[in-house]
Design a protein around this motif. Structure first.
Motif, PDB file in Angstrom:
ATOM      1  N   THR A   4       0.853  -1.188   0.000  1.00  0.00           N
ATOM      2  CA  THR A   4       0.000   0.000   0.000  1.00  0.00           C
ATOM      3  C   THR A   4       0.886   1.235   0.000  1.00  0.00           C
ATOM      4  O   THR A   4       2.097   1.153   0.240  1.00  0.00           O
ATOM      5  CB  THR A   4      -1.004   0.005   1.170  1.00  0.00           C
ATOM      6  N   PHE A   5       0.249   2.355  -0.333  1.00  0.00           N
ATOM      7  CA  PHE A   5       0.955   3.626  -0.354  1.00  0.00           C
ATOM      8  C   PHE A   5       0.333   4.533   0.706  1.00  0.00           C
ATOM      9  O   PHE A   5      -0.898   4.609   0.817  1.00  0.00           O
ATOM     10  CB  PHE A   5       0.835   4.289  -1.738  1.00  0.00           C
ATOM     11  N   ILE A   6       1.173   5.201   1.456  1.00  0.00           N
ATOM     12  CA  ILE A   6       0.667   6.072   2.519  1.00  0.00           C
ATOM     13  C   ILE A   6       1.360   7.439   2.466  1.00  0.00           C
ATOM     14  O   ILE A   6       2.481   7.570   1.976  1.00  0.00           O
ATOM     15  CB  ILE A   6       0.852   5.434   3.911  1.00  0.00           C
ATOM     16  N   ILE A   7       0.653   8.435   2.964  1.00  0.00           N
ATOM     17  CA  ILE A   7       1.247   9.772   3.158  1.00  0.00           C
ATOM     18  C   ILE A   7       1.027  10.168   4.612  1.00  0.00           C
ATOM     19  O   ILE A   7      -0.090  10.026   5.131  1.00  0.00           O
ATOM     20  CB  ILE A   7       0.596  10.838   2.249  1.00  0.00           C
ATOM     21  N   ILE A   8       2.080  10.635   5.253  1.00  0.00           N
ATOM     22  CA  ILE A   8       1.922  11.351   6.524  1.00  0.00           C
ATOM     23  C   ILE A   8       1.749  12.813   6.113  1.00  0.00           C
ATOM     24  O   ILE A   8       2.653  13.433   5.551  1.00  0.00           O
ATOM     25  CB  ILE A   8       3.132  11.147   7.452  1.00  0.00           C
ATOM     26  N   LYS A   9       0.531  13.334   6.312  1.00  0.00           N
ATOM     27  CA  LYS A   9       0.108  14.612   5.719  1.00  0.00           C
ATOM     28  C   LYS A   9       0.742  15.808   6.446  1.00  0.00           C
ATOM     29  O   LYS A   9       1.292  15.662   7.551  1.00  0.00           O
ATOM     30  CB  LYS A   9      -1.424  14.684   5.731  1.00  0.00           C
ATOM     31  N   PRO A  10       0.634  17.010   5.854  1.00  0.00           N
ATOM     32  CA  PRO A  10       1.324  18.183   6.419  1.00  0.00           C
ATOM     33  C   PRO A  10       0.964  18.492   7.883  1.00  0.00           C
ATOM     34  O   PRO A  10       1.825  18.932   8.640  1.00  0.00           O
ATOM     35  CB  PRO A  10       0.873  19.337   5.505  1.00  0.00           C
ATOM     36  N   ASP A  11      -0.284  18.247   8.277  1.00  0.00           N
ATOM     37  CA  ASP A  11      -0.653  18.534   9.679  1.00  0.00           C
ATOM     38  C   ASP A  11       0.146  17.652  10.629  1.00  0.00           C
ATOM     39  O   ASP A  11       0.674  18.126  11.644  1.00  0.00           O
ATOM     40  CB  ASP A  11      -2.166  18.364   9.917  1.00  0.00           C
ATOM     41  N   ALA A  12       0.258  16.366  10.300  1.00  0.00           N
ATOM     42  CA  ALA A  12       0.945  15.427  11.200  1.00  0.00           C
ATOM     43  C   ALA A  12       2.445  15.700  11.247  1.00  0.00           C
ATOM     44  O   ALA A  12       3.059  15.596  12.316  1.00  0.00           O
ATOM     45  CB  ALA A  12       0.662  13.992  10.773  1.00  0.00           C
ATOM     46  N   ARG A  14       3.819  18.681  10.691  1.00  0.00           N
ATOM     47  CA  ARG A  14       3.901  19.957  11.424  1.00  0.00           C
ATOM     48  C   ARG A  14       3.746  19.741  12.937  1.00  0.00           C
ATOM     49  O   ARG A  14       4.418  20.377  13.732  1.00  0.00           O
ATOM     50  CB  ARG A  14       2.776  20.878  10.918  1.00  0.00           C
ATOM     51  N   ASN A  15       2.858  18.851  13.315  1.00  0.00           N
ATOM     52  CA  ASN A  15       2.590  18.594  14.743  1.00  0.00           C
ATOM     53  C   ASN A  15       3.573  17.602  15.367  1.00  0.00           C
ATOM     54  O   ASN A  15       3.394  17.197  16.514  1.00  0.00           O
ATOM     55  CB  ASN A  15       1.155  18.095  14.912  1.00  0.00           C
ATOM     56  N   LYS A  16       4.585  17.225  14.599  1.00  0.00           N
ATOM     57  CA  LYS A  16       5.646  16.335  15.084  1.00  0.00           C
ATOM     58  C   LYS A  16       5.127  14.948  15.488  1.00  0.00           C
ATOM     59  O   LYS A  16       5.558  14.358  16.472  1.00  0.00           O
ATOM     60  CB  LYS A  16       6.442  16.977  16.234  1.00  0.00           C
ATOM     61  N   CYS A  62      -6.053  20.476  -2.040  1.00  0.00           N
ATOM     62  CA  CYS A  62      -4.755  20.633  -2.718  1.00  0.00           C
ATOM     63  C   CYS A  62      -3.911  21.700  -2.028  1.00  0.00           C
ATOM     64  O   CYS A  62      -2.691  21.533  -1.879  1.00  0.00           O
ATOM     65  CB  CYS A  62      -4.959  20.951  -4.196  1.00  0.00           C
ATOM     66  N   LYS A  63      -4.557  22.777  -1.593  1.00  0.00           N
ATOM     67  CA  LYS A  63      -3.835  23.835  -0.874  1.00  0.00           C
ATOM     68  C   LYS A  63      -3.246  23.279   0.434  1.00  0.00           C
ATOM     69  O   LYS A  63      -2.089  23.512   0.767  1.00  0.00           O
ATOM     70  CB  LYS A  63      -4.795  25.008  -0.582  1.00  0.00           C
ATOM     71  N   PHE A  64      -4.061  22.528   1.158  1.00  0.00           N
ATOM     72  CA  PHE A  64      -3.594  21.921   2.407  1.00  0.00           C
ATOM     73  C   PHE A  64      -2.434  20.956   2.162  1.00  0.00           C
ATOM     74  O   PHE A  64      -1.416  20.987   2.869  1.00  0.00           O
ATOM     75  CB  PHE A  64      -4.747  21.197   3.107  1.00  0.00           C
ATOM     76  N   MET A  65      -2.561  20.136   1.135  1.00  0.00           N
ATOM     77  CA  MET A  65      -1.540  19.098   0.900  1.00  0.00           C
ATOM     78  C   MET A  65      -0.194  19.676   0.467  1.00  0.00           C
ATOM     79  O   MET A  65       0.830  19.001   0.558  1.00  0.00           O
ATOM     80  CB  MET A  65      -2.039  18.072  -0.127  1.00  0.00           C
ATOM     81  N   THR A  66      -0.212  20.941  -0.018  1.00  0.00           N
ATOM     82  CA  THR A  66       1.039  21.599  -0.406  1.00  0.00           C
ATOM     83  C   THR A  66       1.538  22.559   0.683  1.00  0.00           C
ATOM     84  O   THR A  66       2.514  23.274   0.471  1.00  0.00           O
ATOM     85  CB  THR A  66       0.853  22.398  -1.715  1.00  0.00           C
ATOM     86  N   SER A  67       0.861  22.586   1.840  1.00  0.00           N
ATOM     87  CA  SER A  67       1.130  23.618   2.852  1.00  0.00           C
ATOM     88  C   SER A  67       2.395  23.360   3.664  1.00  0.00           C
ATOM     89  O   SER A  67       2.811  24.216   4.449  1.00  0.00           O
ATOM     90  CB  SER A  67      -0.066  23.754   3.794  1.00  0.00           C
ATOM     91  N   GLY A  68       2.994  22.195   3.509  1.00  0.00           N
ATOM     92  CA  GLY A  68       4.210  21.875   4.249  1.00  0.00           C
ATOM     93  C   GLY A  68       4.690  20.511   3.834  1.00  0.00           C
ATOM     94  O   GLY A  68       4.035  19.832   3.029  1.00  0.00           O
ATOM     95  N   LYS A 103      -7.814   9.076  14.862  1.00  0.00           N
ATOM     96  CA  LYS A 103      -8.393   9.454  16.164  1.00  0.00           C
ATOM     97  C   LYS A 103      -7.305  10.094  17.040  1.00  0.00           C
ATOM     98  O   LYS A 103      -7.544  11.095  17.710  1.00  0.00           O
ATOM     99  CB  LYS A 103      -8.975   8.215  16.850  1.00  0.00           C
ATOM    100  N   LEU A 104      -6.122   9.504  17.010  1.00  0.00           N
ATOM    101  CA  LEU A 104      -5.049   9.976  17.891  1.00  0.00           C
ATOM    102  C   LEU A 104      -4.424  11.280  17.398  1.00  0.00           C
ATOM    103  O   LEU A 104      -4.082  12.146  18.212  1.00  0.00           O
ATOM    104  CB  LEU A 104      -3.943   8.915  17.983  1.00  0.00           C
ATOM    105  N   TYR A 105      -4.262  11.427  16.067  1.00  0.00           N
ATOM    106  CA  TYR A 105      -3.378  12.492  15.572  1.00  0.00           C
ATOM    107  C   TYR A 105      -4.003  13.485  14.600  1.00  0.00           C
ATOM    108  O   TYR A 105      -3.366  14.497  14.296  1.00  0.00           O
ATOM    109  CB  TYR A 105      -2.145  11.858  14.898  1.00  0.00           C
TER     110      TYR A 105
END
Ligand code: ATP
Ligand code: MG
Length: 138
Positions: A4-12, A14-16, A62-68, A103-105
């Motif tokens: 499978t393919f996964i992304i840890i997104k910009p919020d996660a 950014r939030n370390k 798309c804006k969010f996904m490019t935010s960091g 739920k956690l992050y």
């Protein structure tokens, strides 16, 4: 074994939370075949989420996904697609089961910490979008 393919997104990122999420990936028994940190360009985000281009949330997404920066990874496990989707929980963290990654992050339905492929075919396509075969540990 499946991928499978996964992304840890910009919020996660950014939030370390990326370390905690990678820890969970390993402790749940996935094998990491490839992993890298990058920042999506506008055109990459639009192409990656093209399936959603008629949806009202597409531009904001798309804006969010490019935010960091994000981390992209190819994972291997038995039934990897479903195993990862079970582990991350519902799209909206408010509806995600206890102890799931969202739920956690996750912050919100949009900024929901992680992506996961929804089929074996899409997993292959999404992996190929970010990784050459020679980048993956076979
Ligand atoms: P993903 O594809 O990221 O693993 P998913 O399969 O649970 O998530 P999709 O329906 O494919 O959800 O939506 C893709 C992404 O678009 C979601 O993860 C979320 O970031 C965003 N999204 C989906 N629905 C909404 C919405 N109603 N409002 C805002 N953002 C949304
Ligand atoms: Mg999806």
């Amino acid at each position: 074994m499946n991928r499978t393919f996964i992304i840890i997104k910009p919020d996660a990122v950014r939030n370390k939370y990326s370390g905690k999420i990678i820890d969970r990936i390993e402790s749940e028994g996935f094998r990491i075949l490839g992993l890298r940190l990058l920042q999506l360009s506008d055109s990459q985000a639009k192409e990656f989420y093209a399936v959603h281009k008629e949806r009202p949330f597409y531009n904001d997404l798309c804006k969010f996904m490019t935010s960091g920066p994000v981390m992209v990874a190819a994972l291997q496990a038995d039934n990897a697609v479903q195993k990862w989707r079970d582990l991350i929980g519902a799209t909206d963290p408010a509806e995600a089961a206890a102890n799931t990654i969202r739920k956690l992050y996750a912050e919100s339905k949009e900024a929901n910490a992680v992506h996961g492929s929804d089929s074996d075919d899409n997993a292959q396509q999404e992996i190929a979008f970010f990784f050459k075969d020679s980048d993956l540990i076979g």
